[in-house]
Scaffold this active site. Structure first.
Site: not given
Length: 306
Positions: A89, A91, A146, A254
């Site tokens: 993705s 994010s 992250k 996100s």
């Protein structure tokens, strides 16, 4: 899926390893004696290939014995040293793009057994600014990636697209909120995003990294994770002991700690350290190629992760 693969790899290593050991201790000696007996009965010398045909080995045992060293090496590398991941993705844009393939250093945050992720040997903890892979707290079967923003004891505020922080100080937080430095670098249109995005350079931890802000999208404060009896505001959090606060570099696209809370230390998989290859999958509507076939290789993206 990730835990299932780890379990399968452990079982394969265990089964082929047992076969390899039994073969070394018992079956190999039996074969040797059988080969010697055949040589003694033969009037001409017999090579190993001929002996193998005359005294055939169980194919399952033969394959297991041959595969064990390869499987064992893969098991050790993937479980304790480095594991490859694909970015699914956007994010973490612009740091990581869809189609990036990365290496995650498994031993950065402790050497863990591969099934239940219990730490065997402590080797370190995340630092502020690390790009970390972890088991999603709400579904342990899913791996998330992250950036580590808050360490245990930190007090964090994210308001009006600006990050503020009071670092932990001893057994209690100390000082005033520090506004993290954000330098505007310009605007850029990224694929898979709507319109122009503001690009900033943010200093977090030891170095700077780039992040994206969507100026036309309001902060989704109503959807933020709420800490009762700890935080004063809906956009404020205090990181509990043994937990971490993480955010995506693509701040308005996100789903991270702002929405579901903190990452327990035991959920940490490792630190993302490098992009080893990067594929692009965009193609025209008239393309005959399936979606999983890359349309381009982005060699310029290969390198370390900041």
């Amino acid at each position: 899926m990730a835990n299932s693969f780890a379990l399968i790899l452990v079982l394969l290593t265990l089964v082929t390893g047992i076969v390899w050991v039994i073969d070394k201790v018992k079956w190999a000696k039996k074969r040797k004696l059988a080969y010697q007996a055949l040589q003694e009965k033969s009037e001409v010398p017999l090579d190993d290939k001929t002996l193998a045909k005359m005294y055939p080995e169980n194919p399952i045992v033969e394959n297991a014995r041959s595969l064990f060293p390869v499987i064992a090496i893969v098991f050790v590398l993937r479980s304790f040293i480095y594991e490859p991941f694909q970015i699914p993705s956007g994010s973490m844009m612009p740091t990581l793009l869809v189609g990036d393939f990365i290496l995650v250093e498994k031993f950065s945050y402790g050497i863990k057994e591969p099934i239940w992720q219990n730490t065997i040997i402590p080797t370190g903890t995340p630092e502020r600014g690390d790009v970390a892979v972890f088991k999603y707290p709400e579904d342990q079967r899913v791996d998330f990636i992250k950036r580590v923003v808050g360490l245990p004891g930190d007090r964090i505020v994210y308001k009006d697209k600006q990050l503020y922080l009071i670092p932990a100080c001893g057994e209690a937080t100390c000082g005033d909120y520090k506004k993290l430095d954000m330098n505007f670098l310009g605007q850029e249109s990224f694929k898979h995003e709507n319109g122009l995005m503001d690009v900033y350079s943010e200093i977090l931890g030891k170095g700077a990294h780039q992040l994206l802000i969507n100026p036309s999208r309001r902060d989704q404060v109503a959807a933020y994770y709420q800490q009762k009896d700890v935080a004063t505001y809906a956009y404020e959090w205090v990181v509990p002991e043994g937990n971490y606060f993480v955010m995506g570099d693509n701040r308005d696209n996100s789903r991270d700690s702002r929405y579901w809370g903190f990452v327990p230390e035991r959920n940490l998989v490792g630190k993302a350290v490098a992009k080893w290859i990067s594929f692009e999958f965009d193609r025209g509507a008239d393309s005959f190629l399936p979606n999983w076939v890359p349309s381009n290789v982005r060699f310029e993206r290969i390198g370390s992760i900041k």
